[in-house]
Write a protein that holds these residues in place. Structure first.
Motif, PDB file in Angstrom:
ATOM      1  N   GLN A 119       0.851  -1.189   0.000  1.00 32.18           N
ATOM      2  CA  GLN A 119       0.000   0.000   0.000  1.00 32.18           C
ATOM      3  C   GLN A 119       0.888   1.241   0.000  1.00 32.18           C
ATOM      4  N   LEU A 120       0.450   2.272  -0.725  1.00 36.86           N
ATOM      5  CA  LEU A 120       1.219   3.505  -0.835  1.00 36.86           C
ATOM      6  C   LEU A 120       0.297   4.704  -0.686  1.00 36.86           C
ATOM      7  N   SER A 121       0.768   5.732  -0.005  1.00 37.46           N
ATOM      8  CA  SER A 121       0.028   6.984   0.094  1.00 37.46           C
ATOM      9  C   SER A 121       1.007   8.141  -0.092  1.00 37.46           C
ATOM     10  N   VAL A 122       0.547   9.222  -0.717  1.00 43.07           N
ATOM     11  CA  VAL A 122       1.398  10.380  -0.966  1.00 43.07           C
ATOM     12  C   VAL A 122       0.662  11.661  -0.625  1.00 43.07           C
ATOM     13  N   GLN A 123       1.441  12.681  -0.274  1.00 36.64           N
ATOM     14  CA  GLN A 123       0.922  14.024  -0.084  1.00 36.64           C
ATOM     15  C   GLN A 123       1.313  14.852  -1.306  1.00 36.64           C
ATOM     16  N   LEU A 124       0.383  15.666  -1.797  1.00 38.75           N
ATOM     17  CA  LEU A 124       0.566  16.366  -3.053  1.00 38.75           C
ATOM     18  C   LEU A 124       0.611  17.874  -2.873  1.00 38.75           C
ATOM     19  N   ASN A 125       1.383  18.546  -3.732  1.00 32.39           N
ATOM     20  CA  ASN A 125       1.326  19.992  -3.835  1.00 32.39           C
ATOM     21  C   ASN A 125       0.048  20.390  -4.564  1.00 32.39           C
ATOM     22  N   PRO A 126      -0.343  21.656  -4.501  1.00 35.76           N
ATOM     23  CA  PRO A 126      -1.528  22.104  -5.242  1.00 35.76           C
ATOM     24  C   PRO A 126      -1.392  21.837  -6.737  1.00 35.76           C
ATOM     25  N   LYS A 127      -2.508  21.531  -7.353  1.00 32.13           N
ATOM     26  CA  LYS A 127      -2.544  21.239  -8.791  1.00 32.13           C
ATOM     27  C   LYS A 127      -2.200  22.488  -9.607  1.00 32.13           C
ATOM     28  N   ILE A 128      -1.388  22.301 -10.643  1.00 33.56           N
ATOM     29  CA  ILE A 128      -1.057  23.377 -11.574  1.00 33.56           C
ATOM     30  C   ILE A 128      -1.756  23.081 -12.901  1.00 33.56           C
ATOM     31  N   SER A 129      -2.529  24.031 -13.392  1.00 36.59           N
ATOM     32  CA  SER A 129      -3.213  23.854 -14.674  1.00 36.59           C
ATOM     33  C   SER A 129      -2.279  24.259 -15.801  1.00 36.59           C
ATOM     34  N   VAL A 130      -1.973  23.298 -16.662  1.00 33.43           N
ATOM     35  CA  VAL A 130      -1.159  23.591 -17.851  1.00 33.43           C
ATOM     36  C   VAL A 130      -2.037  24.209 -18.930  1.00 33.43           C
ATOM     37  N   GLY A 131      -3.340  23.908 -18.888  1.00 34.14           N
ATOM     38  CA  GLY A 131      -4.273  24.486 -19.839  1.00 34.14           C
ATOM     39  C   GLY A 131      -4.866  23.453 -20.765  1.00 34.14           C
ATOM     40  N   PRO A 132      -5.866  23.847 -21.539  1.00 35.50           N
ATOM     41  CA  PRO A 132      -6.508  22.913 -22.481  1.00 35.50           C
ATOM     42  C   PRO A 132      -5.606  22.595 -23.655  1.00 35.50           C
ATOM     43  N   GLY A 133      -5.616  21.314 -24.043  1.00 35.32           N
ATOM     44  CA  GLY A 133      -4.863  20.874 -25.209  1.00 35.32           C
ATOM     45  C   GLY A 133      -5.781  20.165 -26.178  1.00 35.32           C
ATOM     46  N   ILE A 134      -5.198  19.589 -27.199  1.00 35.60           N
ATOM     47  CA  ILE A 134      -6.027  18.944 -28.217  1.00 35.60           C
ATOM     48  C   ILE A 134      -6.714  17.689 -27.667  1.00 35.60           C
ATOM     49  N   TRP A 135      -6.184  17.107 -26.573  1.00 42.15           N
ATOM     50  CA  TRP A 135      -6.764  15.887 -26.010  1.00 42.15           C
ATOM     51  C   TRP A 135      -7.588  16.157 -24.759  1.00 42.15           C
ATOM     52  N   GLY A 136      -7.535  17.392 -24.221  1.00 41.36           N
ATOM     53  CA  GLY A 136      -8.266  17.701 -23.003  1.00 41.36           C
ATOM     54  C   GLY A 136      -7.470  18.631 -22.109  1.00 41.36           C
ATOM     55  N   GLN A 137      -7.968  18.839 -20.908  1.00 41.36           N
ATOM     56  CA  GLN A 137      -7.316  19.702 -19.934  1.00 41.36           C
ATOM     57  C   GLN A 137      -6.112  18.981 -19.327  1.00 41.36           C
ATOM     58  N   ARG A 138      -4.961  19.641 -19.345  1.00 42.42           N
ATOM     59  CA  ARG A 138      -3.738  19.042 -18.798  1.00 42.42           C
ATOM     60  C   ARG A 138      -3.422  19.688 -17.448  1.00 42.42           C
ATOM     61  N   ASN A 139      -3.218  18.849 -16.426  1.00 43.83           N
ATOM     62  CA  ASN A 139      -2.833  19.315 -15.099  1.00 43.83           C
ATOM     63  C   ASN A 139      -1.516  18.693 -14.685  1.00 43.83           C
ATOM     64  N   TRP A 140      -0.790  19.388 -13.812  1.00 39.12           N
ATOM     65  CA  TRP A 140       0.523  18.929 -13.355  1.00 39.12           C
ATOM     66  C   TRP A 140       0.552  19.028 -11.833  1.00 39.12           C
ATOM     67  N   ILE A 141       0.922  17.935 -11.166  1.00 35.03           N
ATOM     68  CA  ILE A 141       0.968  17.899  -9.707  1.00 35.03           C
ATOM     69  C   ILE A 141       2.280  17.262  -9.277  1.00 35.03           C
ATOM     70  N   SER A 142       2.956  17.874  -8.305  1.00 38.11           N
ATOM     71  CA  SER A 142       4.200  17.301  -7.785  1.00 38.11           C
ATOM     72  C   SER A 142       3.970  16.694  -6.401  1.00 38.11           C
ATOM     73  N   PHE A 143       4.819  15.740  -6.038  1.00 37.43           N
ATOM     74  CA  PHE A 143       4.693  15.026  -4.770  1.00 37.43           C
ATOM     75  C   PHE A 143       5.493  15.734  -3.677  1.00 37.43           C
ATOM     76  N   ILE A 144       4.888  15.882  -2.499  1.00 37.38           N
ATOM     77  CA  ILE A 144       5.607  16.417  -1.347  1.00 37.38           C
ATOM     78  C   ILE A 144       6.389  15.301  -0.665  1.00 37.38           C
ATOM     79  N   SER A 145       5.711  14.215  -0.350  1.00 40.85           N
ATOM     80  CA  SER A 145       6.330  13.067   0.318  1.00 40.85           C
ATOM     81  C   SER A 145       5.306  11.945   0.356  1.00 40.85           C
ATOM     82  N   GLY A 146       5.653  10.874   1.039  1.00 41.34           N
ATOM     83  CA  GLY A 146       4.718   9.768   1.184  1.00 41.34           C
ATOM     84  C   GLY A 146       5.376   8.591   1.877  1.00 41.34           C
ATOM     85  N   HIS A 147       4.614   7.525   2.060  1.00 39.25           N
ATOM     86  CA  HIS A 147       5.172   6.321   2.654  1.00 39.25           C
ATOM     87  C   HIS A 147       4.483   5.105   2.050  1.00 39.25           C
TER      88      HIS A 147
END
Length: 262
Positions: A119-147
């Protein structure tokens, strides 16, 4: 010349070198994950008593010689190999047609099973919107930590992992993530993980998952969040992970159980 069924013995194990300094290989049973020194006789003895292996053979390969030995107390007798008839050769080349009952008996295909592995769990930074693309809305999220913790170890998720999301118009979300696990060993091992999958469900449920004030009130059974999990490492203690296959079942807060395909 080996004993009858030696090929079946070897097929039930993954071989690896537990330590770089080890002269001999170790073997891990793919049905119960127990590890022992590579030795065909000892591996066979284990399979004769391994309930996971024997149950799998009863269901998918009843002619297995090791199963025969476990049930009857003596190895199956060798039968001469017959030259396939033209009809049988055509079947092998072109595939089975019509009823598969007799074909399944002659050419049994093992059914894969799932076994909860870690089992794995992670804490995430706030979502960053890259914007709409030809395939849909692209979002980018980075990991703070986890265990994480599982049958073969435990440790932390190294900060800096990345999660790329592609949100379709109906809010179905394709997710690709890359991150690094660190074990609690001394010295620690590092394991690269790649996951990709989909979060899907009714639109009204997916809308709630995007609302921080409602996300914790959503029943995980109201949507599907499934992942393919791939792992890679060069650490000799965990080389068996390189050839493993896992399916993950996750929830929105990014906690997932990984089930090994066996």
């Amino acid at each position: 010349m080996g004993r009858i069924g030696d090929g079946d013995v070897h097929a039930a194990y993954v071989e690896f070198r537990a330590k770089e300094s080890d002269k001999c290989l170790s073997a891990q049973c793919i049905y119960c994950q127990s590890v022992r020194a590579k030795n065909t006789s000892r591996q066979r003895s284990h399979l004769l008593e391994c309930p996971n292996y024997l149950n799998a053979m009863k269901e998918h390969n009843p002619d297995n010689p090791i199963l025969h030995e476990a049930v009857n107390g003596n190895p199956a007798q060798h039968t001469p190999v017959k030259t396939p008839k033209k009809r049988d050769l055509d079947t092998m080349v072109n595939g089975f047609q019509g009823s598969t009952s007799s074909a399944s008996h002659s050419f049994p295909i093992p059914k894969p099973n799932l076994e909860r592995d870690f089992q794995l769990s992670v804490q995430l930074n706030p979502k960053i919107s890259v914007g709409p693309g030809i395939w849909g809305q692209r979002n980018w999220i980075s990991f703070i930590s986890g265990h994480w913790n599982g049958r073969w170890g435990k440790g932390t998720v190294v900060p800096g992992g990345q999660d790329s999301q592609l949100v379709a118009p109906d809010l179905s979300t394709h997710i690709e993530a890359n991150y690094l696990l660190q074990t609690f060993d001394h010295p620690p091992a590092f394991i690269s993980v790649k996951t990709d999958g989909w979060r899907v469900g009714p639109r009204e449920v997916l809308e709630k998952l995007e609302d921080p004030s409602q996300v914790d009130d959503v029943d995980p059974k109201a949507y599907s969040f499934r992942l393919y999990v791939h792992m890679e490492t060069g650490d000799a203690r965990y080389l068996h992970l390189n050839t493993g296959m896992w399916i993950g079942s996750a929830v929105r807060r990014v906690i997932y159980d990984a089930y090994r395909v066996i």
